[in-house]
Design a protein around this motif. Sequence first.
Motif, short mmCIF file in Angstrom:
data_model
loop_
_atom_site.label_atom_id
_atom_site.label_comp_id
_atom_site.label_asym_id
_atom_site.label_seq_id
_atom_site.Cartn_x
_atom_site.Cartn_y
_atom_site.Cartn_z
N LYS A 9 -1.04 30.64 5.71
CA LYS A 9 -1.41 29.37 6.33
C LYS A 9 -0.41 28.30 5.89
O LYS A 9 0.20 28.39 4.83
N SER A 10 -0.30 27.28 6.68
CA SER A 10 0.57 26.16 6.37
C SER A 10 0.17 25.50 5.07
O SER A 10 -1.02 25.44 4.72
N SER A 13 -2.54 22.95 5.44
CA SER A 13 -3.93 23.35 5.64
C SER A 13 -4.76 23.04 4.40
O SER A 13 -4.29 23.22 3.28
N GLY A 17 -10.53 25.27 5.21
CA GLY A 17 -10.34 26.16 6.35
C GLY A 17 -10.94 25.61 7.63
O GLY A 17 -11.21 24.44 7.75
N GLN A 19 -9.79 24.99 10.69
CA GLN A 19 -8.91 24.51 11.75
C GLN A 19 -7.46 24.87 11.42
O GLN A 19 -6.58 24.02 11.47
N CYS A 20 -7.21 26.10 11.09
CA CYS A 20 -5.89 26.51 10.63
C CYS A 20 -5.28 27.57 11.53
O CYS A 20 -5.99 28.40 12.10
N GLU A 22 -2.62 30.77 11.31
CA GLU A 22 -1.98 31.68 10.36
C GLU A 22 -0.75 32.26 11.05
O GLU A 22 -0.77 32.51 12.26
N SER A 35 -7.25 31.06 12.40
CA SER A 35 -7.92 31.58 11.22
C SER A 35 -9.43 31.73 11.40
O SER A 35 -10.08 32.42 10.63
#
Length: 59
Positions: A9-10, A13, A17, A19-20, A22, A35
């Motif tokens: 993930k960025s 982020s 979690g 609203q992510c 990958e 995600s």
Amino acid sequence: MSTALEWFKSSYSSSEGGQCLEVAYEDTAIHIRDSKNNPEDGPTLHITPAAWAAFTAAR
């Protein structure tokens, strides 16, 4: 895919979690997934490294 992808993930982020996106890199493709979806059977977008570079360069 014969080799397991290494998803990440960025750094932007949050640890909460939800609203992510990958991302996983390969030499010939960049794989992107949400995600929130099941990683085993959720949809995955596959784009070229050149398209990813253009996307991440645009601001």
